[in-house]
Design a protein around this motif. Structure first.
Motif, mmCIF file in Angstrom:
data_model
loop_
_atom_site.group_PDB
_atom_site.id
_atom_site.type_symbol
_atom_site.label_atom_id
_atom_site.label_comp_id
_atom_site.label_asym_id
_atom_site.label_seq_id
_atom_site.Cartn_x
_atom_site.Cartn_y
_atom_site.Cartn_z
ATOM 1 N N ASP A 176 53.755 38.038 32.820
ATOM 2 C CA ASP A 176 52.334 37.475 33.022
ATOM 3 C C ASP A 176 51.374 37.522 32.165
ATOM 4 N N LEU A 219 47.082 46.684 33.352
ATOM 5 C CA LEU A 219 47.320 46.243 34.666
ATOM 6 C C LEU A 219 46.809 47.431 36.202
ATOM 7 N N THR A 227 43.779 48.048 36.019
ATOM 8 C CA THR A 227 42.602 47.983 36.281
ATOM 9 C C THR A 227 42.613 46.246 37.046
ATOM 10 N N GLN A 228 43.417 45.523 36.463
ATOM 11 C CA GLN A 228 43.255 43.787 36.434
ATOM 12 C C GLN A 228 42.107 43.444 35.552
ATOM 13 N N GLN A 229 41.487 44.384 34.853
ATOM 14 C CA GLN A 229 41.242 44.138 33.829
ATOM 15 C C GLN A 229 40.723 43.777 32.709
ATOM 16 N N ARG A 277 45.990 35.360 38.524
ATOM 17 C CA ARG A 277 46.847 35.771 39.405
ATOM 18 C C ARG A 277 46.504 36.732 38.778
ATOM 19 N N PRO A 278 46.897 38.448 39.984
ATOM 20 C CA PRO A 278 47.092 39.358 39.671
ATOM 21 C C PRO A 278 48.213 39.384 38.523
ATOM 22 N N LEU A 279 48.319 41.069 37.769
ATOM 23 C CA LEU A 279 49.729 40.863 36.166
ATOM 24 C C LEU A 279 50.348 41.714 36.758
ATOM 25 N N ARG A 280 51.368 42.676 37.119
ATOM 26 C CA ARG A 280 51.995 43.065 37.501
ATOM 27 C C ARG A 280 52.486 43.401 36.120
ATOM 28 N N PRO A 323 38.898 36.091 34.187
ATOM 29 C CA PRO A 323 39.379 36.675 34.792
ATOM 30 C C PRO A 323 40.734 35.731 35.140
ATOM 31 N N SER A 324 41.938 36.009 35.348
ATOM 32 C CA SER A 324 43.311 35.942 35.566
ATOM 33 C C SER A 324 43.266 34.958 37.300
#
Length: 407
Positions: free
Chosen positions: A305, A362, A364-366, A383-386, A380-381
Motif C-alpha cells: 500500500d 499502519l 494510526t492510519q495517519q 484506502r486503508p494501509l495494511r 489521507p489515503s
C-alpha cells in the motif's frame, strides 16, 4: 526468491522503541520543525538533534551507572531505544547482568554506520594534544561495543551480540541477521535495530564537503525528500530498536484478537559502481532489494500500500530510488512516504527509524503532509494501509528493503 519462512510461522514485532529529533514518541508529527541550528566552524547548519526531554532521558541514563558515563552517545541512544522496546514487548525492564533474568535469553543485533563517533574524535583530539590515549579508548570505540552494551543492559548472559556496519543500510543488515537467526531456531528473542549520534563538527564538515547539505534554515523544514534541486540533506541523530520473536500463526489465533505487527521480509541488493558515493541512475541495488523482499513475503505488487522511502533529499539519490520503484511496480506506484523531513538523515539508524515510522502509520492510519512541494503522498489515503515496504541504501552500492504488515 521464495519465502524462507513457513506460512505457519511469523516473525512478530512485540515492541519497539525510538529516540530522535521527535523525542521518544510520534505523537506530534509535523506540527513544527524539529530542526535546530548548529554552529560548526564558520558555518551554521540545520541539524535534527534530540529535544530537551529526550536529552534529559539520555543524560539520566548516562548517570545511572558509573560504567555508562564513559559510553559514546551512539551507544546510549541504542540503550534508550532498546529499553523502550523490551518494556513494550513485556519482556520486563532490561536489567544489568547479575540481577534476576527473564525466562528467555535475549539476543541483540545492532547496526551503526560510524559507531562511537563522538568518543573516537575526543580520544583522537586528546592524542594530538597529549600524545597518549586512555586504556579504554580501543574497547569504547570498536563497532562491536554498540551491541555488546545493549546486550549487557538487557541482562543477556549468553545470547548473540552482533554489530553491523554497512553505511546507511546498517540497521536493516542487523534486522535481517536477527530474522535469519530466529527463522533458523538459533535464538528465541532478539532486540534488533540501529543507532547513530553523528552530530559532531567533523562529521558535519564531511557531509558539507560532499556538497549535499541543505541551504534552508532550521525553521523551514530544511530536509525535503522528493523536492528536487537543491540538495536538502540534513544530518540527524537517533535510534530505533525492535523486539522480535518467531511464533506460530496458530498461537496468535488462540489469543484475544488484536492487530499483530509482522516482519514479513528483509531483502538486500548490491551493485558495483565506480564511485563509492554514487549509484546507478535506475537504482539497480534498490530494485534487487525490493524484489528480494517481495519474493520472500510472497505478496503481490498490489498488496503493497505504501513505501517509506530512503530518499535523503539529494536529487540524484531521490531520482534513482523513484526510477527503481517504477521498474519494480510500474507507473502505478504505492503511496510514497518519508520521515526524513521530520528527523533528518540519521545514517546507520535511518532504516530502523523509517521502519518505526511505517509501523506508526499502519497503527494510526495517519501521517503528516509535508509543507513543501514534493511527490510524497499527502494525508489521507483513499484506502486503508495494511502493508508497507521500507527502503534503505548506503555508500558503496548497497540497499535493503523490509516489508511489514498488520495481521
Amino acid at each position: 526468491m521464495t519465502n524462507s519462512i513457513s506460512p505457519q510461522e511469523l516473525l512478530v514485532i512485540r515492541g519497539r522503541g525510538r529516540v530522535s529529533a521527535l523525542g521518544q514518541s510520534l505523537t506530534a508529527l509535523g506540527t513544527a520543525s524539529p530542526f535546530t541550528a548548529r554552529q560548526t566552524g564558520q558555518h551554521v547548519l540545520p541539524v535534527a538533534a534530540l529535544p530537551a526531554a529526550a536529552e534529559e532521558a539520555l543524560q539520566e541514563l548516562r548517570r545511572s551507572q558509573p560504567a555508562y558515563r564513559q559510553l559514546d552517545r551512539t551507544v546510549l541512544l541504542g540503550l534508550l531505544a532498546a529499553r523502550q522496546a523490551a518494556d513494550a514487548a513485556g519482556w520486563g525492564t532490561p536489567r544489568p547482568v547479575g540481577t534476576e533474568q527473564s525466562a528467555f535469553e535475549i539476543s541483540v543485533s545492532m547496526g551503526s554506520s560510524r559507531g562511537a563517533t563522538g568518543r573516537l574524535e575526543e580520544f583522537h583530539t586528546e592524542f594530538l594534544r597529549e600524545g597518549t590515549v586512555p586504556v579504554a579508548a580501543s574497547p569504547l570505540t570498536t563497532l562491536g561495543n554498540v551491541a555488546s552494551w545493549v546486550a549487557y543492559d538487557a541482562g543477556s548472559t549468553g545470547g548473540a551480540s552482533l554489530s553491523h556496519s554497512s553505511t546507511c543500510s546498517s540497521a536493516f543488515q542487523a534486522l535481517g541477521n536477527a530474522a535469519a537467526w530466529l527463522r533458523a531456531g538459533m535464538a528465541t528473542r532478539f532486540l534488533a535495530g540501529g543507532t547513530e549520534a553523528p552530530l559532531t563538527d567533523f562529521t558535519l564538515a564531511q557531509m558539507q564537503a560532499i556538497g549535499i547539505y541543505s541551504p534552508f534554515a532550521a525553521a523551514e523544514f530544511p530536509c525535503r525528500p522528493g523536492a528536487g534541486k537543491p540538495s536538502t540533506f540534513v544530518l540527524g541523530e537517533g535510534a530505533a530498536v525492535f523486539a522480535l520473536e518467531k511464533v506460530s500463526a496458530a498461537s496468535l489465533t488462540e489469543q484475544p484478537r488484536q492487530p499483530v505487527e509482522v516482519l514479513e521480509a528483509v531483502g538486500f541488493g548490491f551493485e558495483a559502481i565506480g564511485s563509492k558515493t554514487g549509484l546507478s541512475a535506475d537504482g539497480q541495488h534498490f530494485q534487487q532489494a525490493m524484489r528480494s523482499a517481495l519474493g520472500q513475503s510472497g505478496c503481490g505488487l498490489a498488496d503493497v500500500d505504501a513505501v517509506v522511502l530512503h530518499s535523503p533529499g539529494t536529487p540524484a539519490g531521490d531520482a534513482a530510488e523513484r526510477a527503481a520503484l517504477r521498474a519494480v511496480f510500474g507507473e502505478a506506484l504505492p503511496l510514497l512516504l518519508s520521515n526524513k523531513w521530520l528527523i533528518g538523515h540519521t545514517l546507520g539508524a535511518s532504516a530502523a527509524l523509517s521502519l518505526d515510522f511505517a509501523l506508526h502509520v499502519l497503527e494510526t492510519q495517519q501521517w503528516p503532509t509535508p509543507p513543501f512541494p514534493t511527490d510524497l503522498a499527502p494525508f489521507p489515503s483513499a484506502r486503508p494501509l495494511r502493508r508497507i515496504l521500507v527502503n534503505a541504501a548506503g555508500f558503496g552500492g548497497n540497499a535493503a528493503s523490509a516489508i511489514v504488515s498488520l495481521q
